[in-house]
Design a protein around this motif. Structure first.
Motif, PDB file in Angstrom:
ATOM      1  N   LYS A  13      47.598  29.626  37.954  1.00  0.00           N
ATOM      2  CA  LYS A  13      46.330  29.988  37.329  1.00  0.00           C
ATOM      3  C   LYS A  13      46.575  31.082  36.309  1.00  0.00           C
ATOM      4  N   ARG A  14      45.904  30.995  35.176  1.00  0.00           N
ATOM      5  CA  ARG A  14      46.036  32.019  34.142  1.00  0.00           C
ATOM      6  C   ARG A  14      44.651  32.407  33.630  1.00  0.00           C
ATOM      7  N   MET A  15      44.448  33.702  33.447  1.00  0.00           N
ATOM      8  CA  MET A  15      43.154  34.205  32.979  1.00  0.00           C
ATOM      9  C   MET A  15      43.398  35.328  31.977  1.00  0.00           C
ATOM     10  N   LEU A  16      42.633  35.327  30.891  1.00  0.00           N
ATOM     11  CA  LEU A  16      42.754  36.353  29.866  1.00  0.00           C
ATOM     12  C   LEU A  16      41.444  37.113  29.739  1.00  0.00           C
ATOM     13  N   ASP A  17      41.563  38.416  29.473  1.00  0.00           N
ATOM     14  CA  ASP A  17      40.396  39.271  29.285  1.00  0.00           C
ATOM     15  C   ASP A  17      39.405  39.104  30.435  1.00  0.00           C
ATOM     16  N   VAL A  18      39.865  39.419  31.628  1.00  0.00           N
ATOM     17  CA  VAL A  18      39.063  39.247  32.839  1.00  0.00           C
ATOM     18  C   VAL A  18      38.273  40.530  33.123  1.00  0.00           C
ATOM     19  N   GLU A  19      36.990  40.400  33.339  1.00  0.00           N
ATOM     20  CA  GLU A  19      36.151  41.560  33.648  1.00  0.00           C
ATOM     21  C   GLU A  19      35.459  41.355  34.991  1.00  0.00           C
ATOM     22  N   TYR A  20      35.554  42.371  35.845  1.00  0.00           N
ATOM     23  CA  TYR A  20      34.914  42.322  37.155  1.00  0.00           C
ATOM     24  C   TYR A  20      33.845  43.407  37.238  1.00  0.00           C
ATOM     25  N   LYS A  21      32.716  43.066  37.860  1.00  0.00           N
ATOM     26  CA  LYS A  21      31.665  44.025  38.158  1.00  0.00           C
ATOM     27  C   LYS A  21      31.186  43.761  39.570  1.00  0.00           C
ATOM     28  N   LYS A  22      31.279  44.812  40.405  1.00  0.00           N
ATOM     29  CA  LYS A  22      30.879  44.636  41.799  1.00  0.00           C
ATOM     30  C   LYS A  22      30.559  45.986  42.426  1.00  0.00           C
ATOM     31  N   ASP A  23      29.384  46.073  43.026  1.00  0.00           N
ATOM     32  CA  ASP A  23      28.973  47.281  43.746  1.00  0.00           C
ATOM     33  C   ASP A  23      29.167  48.562  42.919  1.00  0.00           C
ATOM     34  N   GLY A  24      28.794  48.500  41.677  1.00  0.00           N
ATOM     35  CA  GLY A  24      28.886  49.686  40.831  1.00  0.00           C
ATOM     36  C   GLY A  24      30.238  49.907  40.193  1.00  0.00           C
ATOM     37  N   ARG A  25      31.223  49.125  40.549  1.00  0.00           N
ATOM     38  CA  ARG A  25      32.545  49.253  39.941  1.00  0.00           C
ATOM     39  C   ARG A  25      32.679  48.246  38.806  1.00  0.00           C
ATOM     40  N   CYS A  26      33.484  48.609  37.809  1.00  0.00           N
ATOM     41  CA  CYS A  26      33.712  47.717  36.667  1.00  0.00           C
ATOM     42  C   CYS A  26      35.129  47.930  36.146  1.00  0.00           C
ATOM     43  N   ASN A  27      35.892  46.850  36.019  1.00  0.00           N
ATOM     44  CA  ASN A  27      37.250  46.917  35.480  1.00  0.00           C
ATOM     45  C   ASN A  27      37.545  45.693  34.634  1.00  0.00           C
ATOM     46  N   GLN A  28      38.344  45.899  33.597  1.00  0.00           N
ATOM     47  CA  GLN A  28      38.763  44.801  32.719  1.00  0.00           C
ATOM     48  C   GLN A  28      40.279  44.700  32.747  1.00  0.00           C
ATOM     49  N   TYR A  29      40.799  43.462  32.813  1.00  0.00           N
ATOM     50  CA  TYR A  29      42.239  43.220  32.857  1.00  0.00           C
ATOM     51  C   TYR A  29      42.595  42.269  31.718  1.00  0.00           C
ATOM     52  N   ASP A  30      43.609  42.634  30.940  1.00  0.00           N
ATOM     53  CA  ASP A  30      43.957  41.846  29.756  1.00  0.00           C
ATOM     54  C   ASP A  30      44.478  40.459  30.116  1.00  0.00           C
ATOM     55  N   ALA A  31      45.263  40.359  31.170  1.00  0.00           N
ATOM     56  CA  ALA A  31      45.786  39.053  31.590  1.00  0.00           C
ATOM     57  C   ALA A  31      46.110  39.080  33.076  1.00  0.00           C
ATOM     58  N   ILE A  32      45.747  38.013  33.769  1.00  0.00           N
ATOM     59  CA  ILE A  32      46.095  37.827  35.182  1.00  0.00           C
ATOM     60  C   ILE A  32      46.709  36.437  35.325  1.00  0.00           C
ATOM     61  N   VAL A  33      47.910  36.385  35.877  1.00  0.00           N
ATOM     62  CA  VAL A  33      48.605  35.112  36.059  1.00  0.00           C
ATOM     63  C   VAL A  33      48.990  34.975  37.530  1.00  0.00           C
ATOM     64  N   VAL A  34      48.440  33.960  38.185  1.00  0.00           N
ATOM     65  CA  VAL A  34      48.794  33.670  39.567  1.00  0.00           C
ATOM     66  C   VAL A  34      49.925  32.649  39.537  1.00  0.00           C
ATOM     67  N   ALA A  35      51.038  32.956  40.199  1.00  0.00           N
ATOM     68  CA  ALA A  35      52.221  32.090  40.126  1.00  0.00           C
ATOM     69  C   ALA A  35      52.921  32.018  41.479  1.00  0.00           C
ATOM     70  N   GLU A  36      53.916  31.146  41.538  1.00  0.00           N
ATOM     71  CA  GLU A  36      54.754  31.017  42.729  1.00  0.00           C
ATOM     72  C   GLU A  36      56.206  31.225  42.338  1.00  0.00           C
ATOM     73  N   ASP A  37      56.963  31.946  43.190  1.00  0.00           N
ATOM     74  CA  ASP A  37      58.384  32.093  42.916  1.00  0.00           C
ATOM     75  C   ASP A  37      59.132  30.873  43.445  1.00  0.00           C
ATOM     76  N   LYS A  38      60.431  30.851  43.336  1.00  0.00           N
ATOM     77  CA  LYS A  38      61.226  29.678  43.729  1.00  0.00           C
ATOM     78  C   LYS A  38      61.135  29.397  45.221  1.00  0.00           C
ATOM     79  N   ALA A  39      60.793  30.404  46.012  1.00  0.00           N
ATOM     80  CA  ALA A  39      60.657  30.222  47.458  1.00  0.00           C
ATOM     81  C   ALA A  39      59.250  29.807  47.862  1.00  0.00           C
ATOM     82  N   GLY A  40      58.360  29.657  46.858  1.00  0.00           N
ATOM     83  CA  GLY A  40      56.992  29.250  47.141  1.00  0.00           C
ATOM     84  C   GLY A  40      56.059  30.400  47.465  1.00  0.00           C
TER      85      GLY A  40
END
Length: 217
Positions: A110-137
């Motif tokens: 999974k890949r996501m760019l410019d991700v913004e979260y808002k929850k319970d008064g908190r707010c953060n932005q992340y330029d890129a998030i990449v969910v991956a698996e290594d060779k061992a899974g």
């Protein structure tokens, strides 16, 4: 100007998807040219002001107002350029993070760019998030922050943002690999990055290249 032109050429050759950023580079060059001209004009105004000490008070006051107006315009342009440069840097670096992760031997889930979260008064932005698996899974989550020039203070700022990420995505806890990407990364920051387990990324011959891939082992 030459560095901006080389950057434009590099992006065009190595990453065709980013060719649309050309207008941003041209705008940045135009703004930079305006700033230089403004600085020269401001300097001339100040010279004239010093030379006018024996002129009537009214004329001196007009000179002061004109010089202050020019300085205010220049400060505004500097702010616009800084903001534009930050956005341009993200546009160039962020899309390349998933491809870099793949080149490092990971399977992209999974890949996501410019991700913004808002929850319970908190707010953060992340330029890129990449969910991956290594060779061992094993699942790994690469979280990238993009800067024009990396500074020591960015490590602590990024650490605080990363600490909040599991609050929004509990399943990411214990899987995060921090990534700091920048055009300019001082050599003196590589050792601190290694101690903190932060992967450093910069522009290179293959578009993006890791400076300390050993932190992934």
């Amino acid at each position: 100007m030459e560095r901006l032109e080389r950057l434009e050429k590099l992006v065009k050759e190595l990453y065709p998807e980013c060719q649309w950023a050309k207008s941003d580079l041209e705008l940045l060059k135009d703004i930079t040219s305006d700033l230089v001209m403004s600085a020269l004009e401001d300097r001339q105004n100040l010279k004239e002001l010093h030379a006018a000490l024996d002129r009537p008070e009214k004329m001196m006051e007009e000179d002061r107002r004109r010089a202050e107006k020019d300085r205010e315009w220049m400060r505004k342009k500097w702010g616009e350029m800084a903001q534009r440069l930050g956005t341009l840097t993200e546009d160039i670096f962020a899309p390349g993070i998933p491809y870099l992760v793949k080149r490092l031997g990971y399977k992209i889930k999974k890949r996501m760019l410019d991700v913004e979260y808002k929850k319970d008064g908190r707010c953060n932005q992340y330029d890129a998030i990449v969910v991956a698996e290594d060779k061992a899974g094993k699942e790994v989550v690469f979280v990238a922050e993009v800067k024009s020039q990396l500074r020591a203070g960015h490590f602590e700022e990024f650490r605080k943002k990363l600490k909040n990420l599991p609050f929004y995505e509990p399943e990411y806890a214990g899987k995060i690999v921090p990534v700091l990407a920048a055009f300019k990364i001082p050599e003196s920051l590589i050792a601190p990055a290694n101690r903190r387990g932060v992967l450093l990324v910069r522009m290179g011959g293959e578009y993006l290249e890791p400076l300390n891939p050993e932190v992934l082992k």
